[in-house]
Structure formats: C-alpha cells, structure tokens
Write a protein that holds these residues in place. Sequence first.
Motif, PDB file in Angstrom:
ATOM      1  N   VAL A   1       4.992  -5.401  -7.838  1.00 55.10           N
ATOM      2  CA  VAL A   1       4.660  -6.072  -6.585  1.00 55.10           C
ATOM      3  C   VAL A   1       4.222  -5.035  -5.563  1.00 55.10           C
ATOM      4  CG1 VAL A   1       7.035  -5.946  -5.677  1.00 55.10           C
ATOM      5  CG2 VAL A   1       5.491  -7.763  -4.886  1.00 55.10           C
ATOM      6  N   TYR A   2       3.323  -5.435  -4.673  1.00 58.17           N
ATOM      7  CA  TYR A   2       2.914  -4.557  -3.581  1.00 58.17           C
ATOM      8  C   TYR A   2       3.580  -5.039  -2.301  1.00 58.17           C
ATOM      9  CZ  TYR A   2      -0.014  -2.408   0.040  1.00 58.17           C
ATOM     10  OH  TYR A   2      -0.464  -1.723   1.149  1.00 58.17           O
ATOM     11  N   SER A   3       4.420  -4.206  -1.702  1.00 59.65           N
ATOM     12  CA  SER A   3       5.031  -4.511  -0.405  1.00 59.65           C
ATOM     13  C   SER A   3       4.115  -3.965   0.675  1.00 59.65           C
ATOM     14  CB  SER A   3       6.420  -3.880  -0.301  1.00 59.65           C
ATOM     15  OG  SER A   3       6.952  -4.093   0.994  1.00 59.65           O
TER      16      SER A   3
ATOM     17  N   LEU B   1      12.542  -7.055  -4.241  1.00 54.62           N
ATOM     18  CA  LEU B   1      12.366  -6.060  -5.305  1.00 54.62           C
ATOM     19  C   LEU B   1      13.285  -6.313  -6.493  1.00 54.62           C
ATOM     20  CD1 LEU B   1      11.819  -2.677  -3.400  1.00 54.62           C
ATOM     21  CD2 LEU B   1      10.143  -4.342  -4.218  1.00 54.62           C
TER      22      LEU B   1
ATOM     23  N   TYR C   1      11.503  -7.587  -9.505  1.00 62.80           N
ATOM     24  CA  TYR C   1      10.466  -6.777 -10.145  1.00 62.80           C
ATOM     25  C   TYR C   1      11.050  -5.472 -10.697  1.00 62.80           C
ATOM     26  CZ  TYR C   1       7.481 -10.030  -7.612  1.00 62.80           C
ATOM     27  OH  TYR C   1       6.885 -11.173  -7.132  1.00 62.80           O
TER      28      TYR C   1
ATOM     29  N   TRP D   1       7.380  -1.248  -7.594  1.00 60.69           N
ATOM     30  CA  TRP D   1       6.641  -1.715  -6.421  1.00 60.69           C
ATOM     31  C   TRP D   1       5.652  -0.669  -5.958  1.00 60.69           C
ATOM     32  CZ3 TRP D   1       7.991  -0.502  -0.932  1.00 60.69           C
ATOM     33  CH2 TRP D   1       8.994   0.478  -0.809  1.00 60.69           C
TER      34      TRP D   1
ATOM     35  N   SER E   1      14.555   1.029  -8.051  1.00 57.44           N
ATOM     36  CA  SER E   1      13.251   0.583  -8.532  1.00 57.44           C
ATOM     37  C   SER E   1      12.354   1.799  -8.761  1.00 57.44           C
ATOM     38  CB  SER E   1      12.612  -0.355  -7.501  1.00 57.44           C
ATOM     39  OG  SER E   1      11.403  -0.893  -7.971  1.00 57.44           O
TER      40      SER E   1
ATOM     41  N   LYS F   1       8.780   3.375  -7.630  1.00 58.17           N
ATOM     42  CA  LYS F   1       7.817   3.215  -6.543  1.00 58.17           C
ATOM     43  C   LYS F   1       6.512   3.925  -6.889  1.00 58.17           C
ATOM     44  CE  LYS F   1       8.795   4.969  -2.450  1.00 58.17           C
ATOM     45  NZ  LYS F   1       9.403   5.034  -1.104  1.00 58.17           N
TER      46      LYS F   1
END
Length: 240
Positions: free
Chosen positions: A41-43, A135, A138, A141, A167, A169
Amino acid sequence: MTVTFESVLEKDYEHYNKLLERKDTLEVLKWAYATFEDKLVYSCSFGAEGMVLIDLISKVKKDATIVFLDTDFHFKETYELIDKVKARYPTLNIEIAKPEITPEEQAEKYGDKLWEKQPDACCGVRKLVPLQRELDKYDAWISGLRREQSPTRANTQFVNKDNRFKSIKICPLIHWTEEEIWMYIRLHKLDYNELHDKNYPSIGCEYCTKPVAEGEDPRSGRWANTSKTECGLHINGSGI
C-alpha cells in the motif's frame, strides 16, 4: 514464498538494496509490486512527492491502493487536491483512513487544542494509530521520503526495516532532489497543492503548518516554535 516483516532478515535487506541500487524509480516500483502484489500500500500525504509517486505508480499498477490519513485537520486545499487526483486516476483505489475519535471527542478526552499542548499525543491519536490499523492489512508500504529532505532521512534506503509498524517500507524517491520533483510535476502537468505556491514546501495539518521564509529549512514550517520535527511515522529503531 510470501515476503513479510517476520520473514525478512537483515541480510535480505542488504540483498534487496544491492539488487536495486542502480535501478530507477519505476524499476523499484515494479520490483515492489512484483514482490508484494496486493499486500503493498502507498501511504500518501498528497505533497509534491506524492503527486510524482501517484503518477509513477499508476504506470506500474493501475488499481494500486493508496491510503490518506485524514486527521480532520487538513487544509481545504489538500482535500480539493485529493478530489482532483481521484478524477485524473479513476482506477486507483484511494482510501481515506480516519482516527477512531472525532475532534470533538478528542477535545473532551484530552482538552482543547491538544496539538498545541502535546503535539506528539495529537499525532499519535490522529496519525500513528490510524496508520498502524491500515498497515496491519499489508506486508509492505510505500513512502515518498527523500534523503535530502532532512538529516533524519539521509540514510533511507530503497527497502527499509520498519520497526515501528512491523512492516517493510519501500522508498522509491530517495535519490530525487526537490528540483527534480518539481521538474517532473511541470513536465507532466500534474495537479499539486496550491499552498506550495504560497511558501508551504511541506504541508501537514492546518494547525501545525506555517509558511516558510526564503532560505529557511523547508520543514521549518512544520510544528513551528517547537522541538518537534517529525510526526512519528518515519522514526523507528532503524533511524528513519
């Protein structure tokens, strides 16, 4: 094998970054989506870097998921920009993540103007907790961090161990300069936050963001007159 925070060892991060060290941003994104698929996912905060990344991501995965942390305290220009992005990239899945409590409930629980009295606590309630919730869905990210943005970001790699959120990154823009970001925006005629034209190089919540005078640190308008320099999303045991 599924690649997760728990399965990746320190030597794996070194391997991934060695593999990607001579790759451009599109190639890094292609690797990331090939590796994590729908568990990536893109935050996005919808800053200038965000506009570049959204455009590049749309070329790699047209139905990518992008999450925006809506603190309820953003500038109207930020919300207007999100609407423009949704219209330009209709196949992207742009999700809005909200805090568990409303501004009114926050004031009742912590007192008025928590962002002034305890800015770290305010960021925790309205940013860190919502992002953690997102997050958790997923394995990795994407972030728009660039090395030149600040000393705390100078050692950011393409692939980073994120101890805070447990996570992985991915930071595809680490080598980009601010000039290159704006060259890309203008070349591709991308929408961007109008506040950038009013001396707001870095834009967060309305109550905690001020314009920056010429020659000042671009991030000096964030949490001005306090010792705070980061909301906490990018600070963890690995130093980013």
